[in-house]
Write a protein that holds these residues in place. Structure first.
Motif, PDB file in Angstrom:
ATOM      1  N   UNK A 146       6.457  -3.365  -7.402  1.00 45.62           N
ATOM      2  CA  UNK A 146       4.997  -3.500  -7.404  1.00 45.62           C
ATOM      3  C   UNK A 146       4.619  -4.664  -6.506  1.00 45.62           C
ATOM      4  N   UNK A 147       3.404  -4.592  -5.981  1.00 48.33           N
ATOM      5  CA  UNK A 147       2.894  -5.696  -5.157  1.00 48.33           C
ATOM      6  C   UNK A 147       1.395  -5.766  -5.306  1.00 48.33           C
ATOM      7  N   UNK A 148       0.874  -6.962  -5.154  1.00 48.80           N
ATOM      8  CA  UNK A 148      -0.560  -7.167  -5.200  1.00 48.80           C
ATOM      9  C   UNK A 148      -1.107  -7.081  -3.782  1.00 48.80           C
ATOM     10  N   UNK A 149      -2.240  -6.417  -3.656  1.00 44.72           N
ATOM     11  CA  UNK A 149      -2.889  -6.225  -2.364  1.00 44.72           C
ATOM     12  C   UNK A 149      -4.262  -6.865  -2.442  1.00 44.72           C
ATOM     13  N   UNK A 150      -4.468  -7.934  -1.679  1.00 49.92           N
ATOM     14  CA  UNK A 150      -5.773  -8.586  -1.643  1.00 49.92           C
ATOM     15  C   UNK A 150      -6.573  -7.989  -0.497  1.00 49.92           C
ATOM     16  N   UNK A 151      -7.789  -7.554  -0.805  1.00 45.66           N
ATOM     17  CA  UNK A 151      -8.617  -6.871   0.175  1.00 45.66           C
ATOM     18  C   UNK A 151     -10.015  -7.450   0.190  1.00 45.66           C
ATOM     19  N   UNK A 152     -10.665  -7.324   1.331  1.00 46.82           N
ATOM     20  CA  UNK A 152     -12.069  -7.673   1.438  1.00 46.82           C
ATOM     21  C   UNK A 152     -12.894  -6.396   1.325  1.00 46.82           C
ATOM     22  N   UNK A 153     -14.130  -6.538   0.943  1.00 48.54           N
ATOM     23  CA  UNK A 153     -15.024  -5.385   0.832  1.00 48.54           C
ATOM     24  C   UNK A 153     -15.117  -4.680   2.186  1.00 48.54           C
ATOM     25  N   UNK A 154     -14.944  -3.352   2.191  1.00 48.85           N
ATOM     26  CA  UNK A 154     -15.002  -2.567   3.420  1.00 48.85           C
ATOM     27  C   UNK A 154     -13.674  -2.442   4.145  1.00 48.85           C
ATOM     28  N   UNK A 155     -12.670  -3.166   3.696  1.00 49.81           N
ATOM     29  CA  UNK A 155     -11.363  -3.156   4.350  1.00 49.81           C
ATOM     30  C   UNK A 155     -10.506  -1.994   3.841  1.00 49.81           C
ATOM     31  N   UNK A 156      -9.604  -1.527   4.712  1.00 50.01           N
ATOM     32  CA  UNK A 156      -8.631  -0.506   4.340  1.00 50.01           C
ATOM     33  C   UNK A 156      -7.242  -1.106   4.424  1.00 50.01           C
ATOM     34  N   UNK A 157      -6.447  -0.901   3.382  1.00 48.90           N
ATOM     35  CA  UNK A 157      -5.068  -1.400   3.342  1.00 48.90           C
ATOM     36  C   UNK A 157      -4.130  -0.218   3.181  1.00 48.90           C
ATOM     37  N   UNK A 158      -2.929  -0.404   3.657  1.00 51.16           N
ATOM     38  CA  UNK A 158      -1.920   0.656   3.554  1.00 51.16           C
ATOM     39  C   UNK A 158      -0.973   0.339   2.410  1.00 51.16           C
ATOM     40  N   UNK A 159      -0.759   1.318   1.552  1.00 55.55           N
ATOM     41  CA  UNK A 159       0.191   1.223   0.446  1.00 55.55           C
ATOM     42  C   UNK A 159       1.111   2.435   0.596  1.00 55.55           C
ATOM     43  N   UNK A 160       2.316   2.209   1.126  1.00 52.66           N
ATOM     44  CA  UNK A 160       3.202   3.333   1.414  1.00 52.66           C
ATOM     45  C   UNK A 160       2.528   4.258   2.411  1.00 52.66           C
ATOM     46  N   UNK A 161       2.371   5.522   2.045  1.00 52.84           N
ATOM     47  CA  UNK A 161       1.683   6.459   2.937  1.00 52.84           C
ATOM     48  C   UNK A 161       0.227   6.693   2.510  1.00 52.84           C
ATOM     49  N   UNK A 162      -0.316   5.773   1.723  1.00 51.99           N
ATOM     50  CA  UNK A 162      -1.711   5.876   1.282  1.00 51.99           C
ATOM     51  C   UNK A 162      -2.572   4.850   2.004  1.00 51.99           C
ATOM     52  N   UNK A 163      -3.781   5.249   2.347  1.00 51.15           N
ATOM     53  CA  UNK A 163      -4.781   4.331   2.888  1.00 51.15           C
ATOM     54  C   UNK A 163      -5.824   4.095   1.798  1.00 51.15           C
TER      55      UNK A 163
END
Length: 117
Positions: A38-55
């Motif tokens: 598991x990992x924590x993903x810090x994001x800003x509003x409107x941002x897209x992050x990649x988690x494996x093959x998921x956006x």
């Protein structure tokens, strides 16, 4: 009988709307169910992050006014890379991740908290 009347009185009581504030971003937790990592993903509003093959796109993160550490809820859109169909679009609630969850065979993603700076 008295117990039933008390329960009916509680159920009939008006529900008050909770005041909320919008945050600059938020923290999601992603679990790869195959590897167990598991990992924590810090994001800003409107941002897209990649988690494996998921956006994962965070459109909004809100929290109870005056309590940034309180119960966060975030509006997310999740799509698989190369596929236009959304796997998830809606609100996830930190205190009830199973209420509105991503249905995916490999990944679990849920909201941890909002970030205010």
């Amino acid at each position: 009988m008295r117990k039933i009347l008390m329960m009916l009185a509680i159920m009939a009581a008006p529900v008050q709307a909770q005041q909320v504030a919008s945050a600059e971003g938020g923290v999601l937790r992603a679990l790869d169910k195959v590897s167990g990592v598991s990992r924590d993903v810090e994001m800003r509003r409107g941002e897209t992050a990649r988690v494996g093959n998921l956006n994962v796109t965070m459109n909004e993160c809100r929290y109870p006014s005056g309590n940034p550490a309180g119960d966060a809820f975030a509006e997310l859109e999740i799509v698989e890379t190369g596929d236009e169909n959304r796997l998830f679009a809606g609100w996830m609630i930190a205190s009830a991740p199973a209420l509105s969850a991503l249905e995916h065979p490999r990944y679990d993603i849920w909201v941890i908290r909002c970030t205010t700076s």
